[in-house]
Design an enzyme around this catalytic site. Structure first.
Site, PDB file in Angstrom:
ATOM      1  N   ARG A 275       0.839  -1.211   0.000  1.00 47.99           N
ATOM      2  CA  ARG A 275       0.000   0.000   0.000  1.00 47.99           C
ATOM      3  C   ARG A 275       0.862   1.244   0.000  1.00 47.99           C
ATOM      4  O   ARG A 275       1.846   1.335   0.727  1.00 47.99           O
ATOM      5  CB  ARG A 275      -0.906  -0.005   1.232  1.00 47.99           C
ATOM      6  CG  ARG A 275      -1.818  -1.210   1.239  1.00 47.99           C
ATOM      7  CD  ARG A 275      -2.838  -1.168   2.349  1.00 47.99           C
ATOM      8  NE  ARG A 275      -3.655  -2.379   2.288  1.00 47.99           N
ATOM      9  CZ  ARG A 275      -4.611  -2.686   3.154  1.00 47.99           C
ATOM     10  NH1 ARG A 275      -4.898  -1.833   4.141  1.00 47.99           N
ATOM     11  NH2 ARG A 275      -5.303  -3.795   3.027  1.00 47.99           N
ATOM     12  N   ARG A 290       2.064   0.951  10.259  1.00 44.37           N
ATOM     13  CA  ARG A 290       1.686   1.381   8.911  1.00 44.37           C
ATOM     14  C   ARG A 290       2.875   1.246   7.975  1.00 44.37           C
ATOM     15  O   ARG A 290       3.741   2.118   7.928  1.00 44.37           O
ATOM     16  CB  ARG A 290       1.192   2.831   8.969  1.00 44.37           C
ATOM     17  CG  ARG A 290       0.395   3.271   7.746  1.00 44.37           C
ATOM     18  CD  ARG A 290      -0.202   4.659   7.932  1.00 44.37           C
ATOM     19  NE  ARG A 290      -1.144   4.701   9.035  1.00 44.37           N
ATOM     20  CZ  ARG A 290      -2.437   4.386   8.932  1.00 44.37           C
ATOM     21  NH1 ARG A 290      -2.943   4.067   7.765  1.00 44.37           N
ATOM     22  NH2 ARG A 290      -3.228   4.423   9.989  1.00 44.37           N
ATOM     23  N   GLU A 362      -6.642  -1.309  15.168  1.00 44.36           N
ATOM     24  CA  GLU A 362      -7.239  -2.229  14.212  1.00 44.36           C
ATOM     25  C   GLU A 362      -6.265  -3.349  13.831  1.00 44.36           C
ATOM     26  O   GLU A 362      -5.119  -3.096  13.476  1.00 44.36           O
ATOM     27  CB  GLU A 362      -7.631  -1.449  12.957  1.00 44.36           C
ATOM     28  CG  GLU A 362      -8.236  -2.325  11.882  1.00 44.36           C
ATOM     29  CD  GLU A 362      -8.420  -1.577  10.564  1.00 44.36           C
ATOM     30  OE1 GLU A 362      -8.543  -0.340  10.583  1.00 44.36           O
ATOM     31  OE2 GLU A 362      -8.418  -2.242   9.521  1.00 44.36           O
ATOM     32  N   SER A 365     -10.441  -6.317   9.794  1.00 40.24           N
ATOM     33  CA  SER A 365     -11.576  -5.557   9.319  1.00 40.24           C
ATOM     34  C   SER A 365     -12.441  -6.552   8.567  1.00 40.24           C
ATOM     35  O   SER A 365     -11.990  -7.144   7.596  1.00 40.24           O
ATOM     36  CB  SER A 365     -11.047  -4.465   8.396  1.00 40.24           C
ATOM     37  OG  SER A 365     -12.002  -3.475   8.201  1.00 40.24           O
ATOM     38  N   ARG A 404       0.628  -6.712  12.312  1.00 39.96           N
ATOM     39  CA  ARG A 404       0.077  -6.090  13.515  1.00 39.96           C
ATOM     40  C   ARG A 404      -0.075  -7.099  14.652  1.00 39.96           C
ATOM     41  O   ARG A 404      -0.062  -6.722  15.821  1.00 39.96           O
ATOM     42  CB  ARG A 404      -1.259  -5.408  13.199  1.00 39.96           C
ATOM     43  CG  ARG A 404      -1.037  -4.143  12.371  1.00 39.96           C
ATOM     44  CD  ARG A 404      -2.286  -3.306  12.229  1.00 39.96           C
ATOM     45  NE  ARG A 404      -1.986  -2.110  11.434  1.00 39.96           N
ATOM     46  CZ  ARG A 404      -2.876  -1.151  11.167  1.00 39.96           C
ATOM     47  NH1 ARG A 404      -4.121  -1.267  11.624  1.00 39.96           N
ATOM     48  NH2 ARG A 404      -2.532  -0.107  10.463  1.00 39.96           N
TER      49      ARG A 404
END
Length: 438
Positions: A275, A290, A362, A365, A404
């Site tokens: 990403r 991130r 998070e 999801s 994560r």
RNA sequence: GGAGAGAUGGCCGAGCGGCUGAAGGCGCUGGUUUGCUAAACCAGUAUACGGGGACAACCUGUAUCGAGGGUUCAAAUCCCUCUCUCUCCGCCA
């Protein structure tokens, strides 16, 4: 995307439901839709006429009678009549070509609108414009207690010599990391553990391509709106690095008609994700939260429309199972309408407790897309042998984001002496019970 | 990188200028026959978007033979471009 006719016939309702998200971008939809219909009628009329002309001019087995432009023609035709019809046919073709051009233009504008309109939020989605209004639906486990000040995961990792951001930035730049030794093994262990759990619960493991074409990215909703978020190969062939396994795995069944009794189809896949993180310059600049590249185990389901909300709960529970087995404290939140992703009708985020930041982050999801992706990607099923194919519902969720999860383990299982305990369920995969300073 | 072959309905596979939405087969659905199974026989079996009808049955128009252009009164059929698949050789792993 939304169904063209549904939008046209329920315009006000669609606008109202979309406005729950915030902005509504339906532009000139109504006008364009009307023009489209009108042009269609005209074109069909012209074509029908020229089909009659064609039949008259063709030396068929049976003599043909047709009425064209108020004159009735009966085969066999004289030369004069033939010439008349030939001229007419040419004229008809020119006219319809002209109109077809206009129609094409209008359809591409309509398409453009529909492709950039997000999904309609489900009735059960909480009202609200941002994450502030997300609703906590459950909190699971206990907040771990420390008799020392817990360190952020990057300090834990760096002081153990198993996490290296400096060298990563030399190799690649910001937002990359190098794992070494037992941390690299931990990533691998987590992936194997997650896949083993999911496959034992009915998911079929898939290893898909990590580079996908434009149609696939459009099918799941990443394109055309979010091109700047993705990494793209230059030139020929144009391919995108997968931002999530959702893209290749959902597109497995693009342009297919599935058998009703195959459903639900459940896949899990362990893949890297890439990403750009465009527009998040100030956010999470430290640590592993991130990154431009991370790995994730993804769950993807295809099911019948009437089952999708039950399947959504079940999929979320499957993702939660991993957190439970790892002994991590987390909560599930239902995203408010304004916080919902582009393609989702409803979404639960699973947020894991990170003691150093004293916050939930998070880690998964889980979304129900209803038929939004299925319509884009043309994924249908036959309810029974007799019925027409209809769109499936697609769902997916992280089960879990591996990077994560590494963060959560480093932080939640850190010890006063700087070592990190390995959760019981991972020990068979790790071969050690803790990561200690070498 | 070089040389070929091909893309037709759920699948296989004909057609190669004119009532061809497309033969035939398989599969599927319904029926007949049958002690069960199997088999045989008969019938039906694409999708999308319009119009009519009660947003029903049904009737009707148009489009769709990988995609896009062109030739022609007329294209699945001829020409061009593109995409994809396959085979052989080379190369790399």
């Amino acid at each position: 995307m939304l169904d063209l006719r549904y939008v046209a016939q329920n315009f006000d309702e669609v606008v109202a439901r979309l406005s729950r998200r915030g902005t509504v971008e339906l532009g000139e939809f109504k006008r364009l839709f009307g023009e489209r219909r009108e042009l269609n009628v005209q074109i069909e009329k012209l074509r029908s006429e020229s089909a009659d002309v064609g039949a008259l001019l063709s030396p068929g087995k049976q003599p043909v009678t047709r009425e064209v432009r108020g004159t009735s023609y009966v085969q066999p035709l004289g030369d004069e009549q033939k010439n008349e019809l030939r001229a007419l046919s040419k004229e008809l073709k020119e006219k319809s070509k002209d109109l077809e051009g206009k129609l094409k233009e209008i359809e591409s504008q309509l398409d453009q609108i529909l492709l950039t309109v997000p999904n309609l939020p489900h009735a059960s989605v909480p009202e609200g414009r941002s994450s502030e209004q997300n609703v906590v639906v459950r909190v699971v486990g206990e907040r771990p207690q420390f008799d020392f000040e817990p360190k952020p995961h990057w300090e834990v990792g760096e002081s153990l010599g198993i996490l290296d951001f400096e060298r990563a930035s030399k190799i690649s730049g910001a937002r990359f990391a190098v794992y070494k030794g037992l941390l690299a093994r931990l990533e691998r262990a987590l992936a194997s553990f997650m896949i083993d759990v999911h496959t034992s619960r009915g998911y079929t493991e898939v290893l898909p391509p990590f580079l996908v074409n434009r149609a696939s990215m459009t099918g799941t909703g990443q394109l055309p709106k979010f091109e700047e978020d993705s990494f793209k190969t230059c030139g020929d062939p144009e391919l995108f690095l997968v931002p999530t396994a959702e893209v290749p795995v959902t597109n497995l069944h693009r342009d297919e008609v599935l058998e009703g009794d195959q459903l639900p189809i459940k896949y899990c896949a362990f893949t890297p994700c890439f990403r750009r993180e465009a527009g998040s310059y100030g956010k999470d600049t430290r640590g592993l939260i991130r990154q431009h590249q991370f790995q994730k185990v993804e769950l993807v389901k295809f099911c019948r429309p009437e089952a999708s909300y039950d399947e959504h709960e079940a999929l979320t529970a499957d993702a939660e199972e991993i957190l439970k087995r790892l002994g991590l404290h987390y909560r599930a939140v239902s995203l408010s309408a304004g916080d919902l992703g582009f393609s989702a009708a409803k979404c639960y985020d699973l947020e894991v407790w990170l003691p150093a930041q004293q916050t939930f982050r998070e880690i998964s999801s889980c979304s129900n897309f209803e038929d939004f992706q299925a319509r884009r990607a043309n994924i249908r099923f036959k309810p029974s042998a007799k019925e027409k194919p209809q769109f499936v519902h697609t769902l997916n969720g992280s089960g879990l984001a591996v990077g994560r999860t590494v963060v959560a383990i480093l932080e939640n299982y850190q010890q006063k002496d700087g070592s990190v305990l390995i959760p019981e369920v991972l020990r068979p995969y790790m071969g050690v019970d803790a990561i200690r300073k070498a």
